[in-house]
Design a protein around this motif. Structure first.
Motif, PDB file in Angstrom:
ATOM      1  N   MET A   1     101.329  57.782  53.439  1.00  0.00           N
ATOM      2  CA  MET A   1     102.208  58.359  52.441  1.00  0.00           C
ATOM      3  C   MET A   1     103.648  58.185  52.898  1.00  0.00           C
ATOM      4  SD  MET A   1     101.308  62.025  50.748  1.00  0.00           S
ATOM      5  CE  MET A   1      99.541  62.158  50.882  1.00  0.00           C
ATOM      6  N   THR A   2     104.483  57.781  51.978  1.00  0.00           N
ATOM      7  CA  THR A   2     105.891  57.635  52.323  1.00  0.00           C
ATOM      8  C   THR A   2     106.547  58.998  52.390  1.00  0.00           C
ATOM      9  OG1 THR A   2     106.574  57.413  50.024  1.00  0.00           O
ATOM     10  CG2 THR A   2     106.036  55.378  51.194  1.00  0.00           C
ATOM     11  N   GLN A   3     107.747  58.988  52.891  1.00  0.00           N
ATOM     12  CA  GLN A   3     108.479  60.246  53.028  1.00  0.00           C
ATOM     13  C   GLN A   3     108.712  60.880  51.657  1.00  0.00           C
ATOM     14  OE1 GLN A   3     112.259  59.767  54.926  1.00  0.00           O
ATOM     15  NE2 GLN A   3     112.591  61.962  55.154  1.00  0.00           N
ATOM     16  N   ARG A   4     109.019  60.069  50.657  1.00  0.00           N
ATOM     17  CA  ARG A   4     109.270  60.594  49.311  1.00  0.00           C
ATOM     18  C   ARG A   4     108.005  61.232  48.737  1.00  0.00           C
ATOM     19  NH1 ARG A   4     109.116  59.125  43.768  1.00  0.00           N
ATOM     20  NH2 ARG A   4     110.937  59.956  42.665  1.00  0.00           N
ATOM     21  N   THR A   5     106.882  60.563  48.903  1.00  0.00           N
ATOM     22  CA  THR A   5     105.619  61.089  48.385  1.00  0.00           C
ATOM     23  C   THR A   5     105.266  62.402  49.070  1.00  0.00           C
ATOM     24  OG1 THR A   5     104.879  58.826  47.977  1.00  0.00           O
ATOM     25  CG2 THR A   5     103.199  60.530  47.955  1.00  0.00           C
ATOM     26  N   GLU A   6     105.451  62.454  50.369  1.00  0.00           N
ATOM     27  CA  GLU A   6     105.153  63.682  51.118  1.00  0.00           C
ATOM     28  C   GLU A   6     106.070  64.816  50.676  1.00  0.00           C
ATOM     29  OE1 GLU A   6     103.309  66.286  53.590  1.00  0.00           O
ATOM     30  OE2 GLU A   6     102.639  64.293  53.001  1.00  0.00           O
ATOM     31  N   ARG A   7     107.337  64.507  50.486  1.00  0.00           N
ATOM     32  CA  ARG A   7     108.298  65.517  50.025  1.00  0.00           C
ATOM     33  C   ARG A   7     107.902  66.042  48.638  1.00  0.00           C
ATOM     34  NH1 ARG A   7     112.836  62.422  50.623  1.00  0.00           N
ATOM     35  NH2 ARG A   7     113.049  62.287  48.381  1.00  0.00           N
ATOM     36  N   LEU A   8     107.498  65.142  47.752  1.00  0.00           N
ATOM     37  CA  LEU A   8     107.082  65.562  46.412  1.00  0.00           C
ATOM     38  C   LEU A   8     105.806  66.397  46.466  1.00  0.00           C
ATOM     39  CD1 LEU A   8     107.840  62.311  44.390  1.00  0.00           C
ATOM     40  CD2 LEU A   8     108.928  64.550  44.086  1.00  0.00           C
ATOM     41  N   ARG A   9     104.895  66.048  47.374  1.00  0.00           N
ATOM     42  CA  ARG A   9     103.665  66.834  47.514  1.00  0.00           C
ATOM     43  C   ARG A   9     103.987  68.266  47.950  1.00  0.00           C
ATOM     44  NH1 ARG A   9     100.619  68.724  51.303  1.00  0.00           N
ATOM     45  NH2 ARG A   9     101.796  67.734  52.964  1.00  0.00           N
ATOM     46  N   ARG A  10     104.872  68.400  48.935  1.00  0.00           N
ATOM     47  CA  ARG A  10     105.261  69.740  49.395  1.00  0.00           C
ATOM     48  C   ARG A  10     106.005  70.506  48.300  1.00  0.00           C
ATOM     49  NH1 ARG A  10     107.029  67.081  54.333  1.00  0.00           N
ATOM     50  NH2 ARG A  10     109.128  67.446  53.589  1.00  0.00           N
ATOM     51  N   ALA A 102     103.498  58.904  40.368  1.00  0.00           N
ATOM     52  CA  ALA A 102     104.168  57.606  40.324  1.00  0.00           C
ATOM     53  C   ALA A 102     104.465  57.113  41.734  1.00  0.00           C
ATOM     54  CB  ALA A 102     105.460  57.708  39.512  1.00  0.00           C
ATOM     55  N   SER A 103     104.908  57.995  42.591  1.00  0.00           N
ATOM     56  CA  SER A 103     105.206  57.622  43.975  1.00  0.00           C
ATOM     57  C   SER A 103     103.932  57.194  44.705  1.00  0.00           C
ATOM     58  CB  SER A 103     105.874  58.783  44.696  1.00  0.00           C
ATOM     59  OG  SER A 103     106.205  58.444  46.004  1.00  0.00           O
ATOM     60  N   ARG A 104     102.836  57.889  44.452  1.00  0.00           N
ATOM     61  CA  ARG A 104     101.561  57.496  45.076  1.00  0.00           C
ATOM     62  C   ARG A 104     101.096  56.135  44.583  1.00  0.00           C
ATOM     63  NH1 ARG A 104      97.101  61.823  45.965  1.00  0.00           N
ATOM     64  NH2 ARG A 104      96.131  59.884  46.585  1.00  0.00           N
ATOM     65  N   ARG A 105     101.285  55.866  43.290  1.00  0.00           N
ATOM     66  CA  ARG A 105     100.915  54.551  42.757  1.00  0.00           C
ATOM     67  C   ARG A 105     101.743  53.455  43.418  1.00  0.00           C
ATOM     68  NH1 ARG A 105     100.574  57.445  37.924  1.00  0.00           N
ATOM     69  NH2 ARG A 105     102.666  56.805  37.294  1.00  0.00           N
ATOM     70  N   ILE A 106     103.028  53.701  43.593  1.00  0.00           N
ATOM     71  CA  ILE A 106     103.897  52.728  44.261  1.00  0.00           C
ATOM     72  C   ILE A 106     103.427  52.508  45.702  1.00  0.00           C
ATOM     73  CG2 ILE A 106     106.231  52.368  45.152  1.00  0.00           C
ATOM     74  CD1 ILE A 106     107.239  53.794  42.574  1.00  0.00           C
ATOM     75  N   ASP A 107     103.112  53.603  46.404  1.00  0.00           N
ATOM     76  CA  ASP A 107     102.613  53.491  47.774  1.00  0.00           C
ATOM     77  C   ASP A 107     101.323  52.676  47.822  1.00  0.00           C
ATOM     78  OD1 ASP A 107     104.718  55.068  48.549  1.00  0.00           O
ATOM     79  OD2 ASP A 107     103.502  56.870  48.937  1.00  0.00           O
ATOM     80  N   ASP A 108     100.411  52.957  46.889  1.00  0.00           N
ATOM     81  CA  ASP A 108      99.145  52.229  46.850  1.00  0.00           C
ATOM     82  C   ASP A 108      99.376  50.748  46.558  1.00  0.00           C
ATOM     83  OD1 ASP A 108      97.834  54.585  47.367  1.00  0.00           O
ATOM     84  OD2 ASP A 108      97.193  54.913  45.285  1.00  0.00           O
ATOM     85  N   ARG A 109     100.274  50.469  45.628  1.00  0.00           N
ATOM     86  CA  ARG A 109     100.577  49.077  45.290  1.00  0.00           C
ATOM     87  C   ARG A 109     101.168  48.344  46.491  1.00  0.00           C
ATOM     88  NH1 ARG A 109     104.470  49.446  41.321  1.00  0.00           N
ATOM     89  NH2 ARG A 109     102.924  50.533  40.062  1.00  0.00           N
ATOM     90  N   LYS A 110     102.088  48.982  47.206  1.00  0.00           N
ATOM     91  CA  LYS A 110     102.680  48.367  48.396  1.00  0.00           C
ATOM     92  C   LYS A 110     101.622  48.126  49.468  1.00  0.00           C
ATOM     93  CE  LYS A 110     107.406  50.025  47.927  1.00  0.00           C
ATOM     94  NZ  LYS A 110     108.451  50.900  48.481  1.00  0.00           N
ATOM     95  N   ALA A 111     100.724  49.077  49.647  1.00  0.00           N
ATOM     96  CA  ALA A 111      99.667  48.921  50.650  1.00  0.00           C
ATOM     97  C   ALA A 111      98.742  47.764  50.264  1.00  0.00           C
ATOM     98  CB  ALA A 111      98.870  50.209  50.778  1.00  0.00           C
TER      99      ALA A 111
END
Length: 129
Positions: A1-10, A102-111
């Protein structure tokens, strides 16, 4: 998880807790409004009793009923204000949730892209013998 995704999760977790707090506060205010309404009904019932002193002190009973009804109205207004806060928090929560997904989808796409590139590199890399 990127920093942005983690921040949004919290942030989503905090938003859920905030919404729950407003819902609990609203429930408590509605409970207090019901208690004040019951108090007014009890005073009115005592006023009608045969052994009551309402003949001697009618204004005392009326003031008690009016005071209980004013308390009830105040609690109902406060509960309505909390309902507005709940609605605002739900809108914020929905927006944060959309951003999180959306951030998770971007992370998944990058991975997936990185994984695909690594697979291609393995295929075209010269084999060591």
């Amino acid at each position: 998880m990127t920093q942005r995704t983690e921040r949004l999760r919290r942030l989503l977790q905090v938003q859920n807790k905030l919404t729950a707090m407003h819902e609990m506060r609203r429930a408590g205010l509605l409970n207090q409004a019901n208690a004040a309404d019951a108090e007014a009904a009890e005073i009115a019932a005592r006023k009608e009793d045969a052994g009551s002193l309402s003949g001697l002190f009618p204004d005392l009973y009326e003031r008690g009923i009016n005071r209980a009804m004013e308390k009830r109205d105040g609690f109902v207004e406060a509960a309505a204000a909390e309902a507005g806060k709940i609605a605002r928090e739900n809108v914020r929560k929905d927006r944060i949730e959309q951003d999180f997904h959306a951030s998770r989808r971007i992370d998944d796409r990058k991975a997936e892209e990185v994984s695909g590139l690594e697979a291609v590199e393995r295929l075209i890399a010269p084999r060591k013998t």
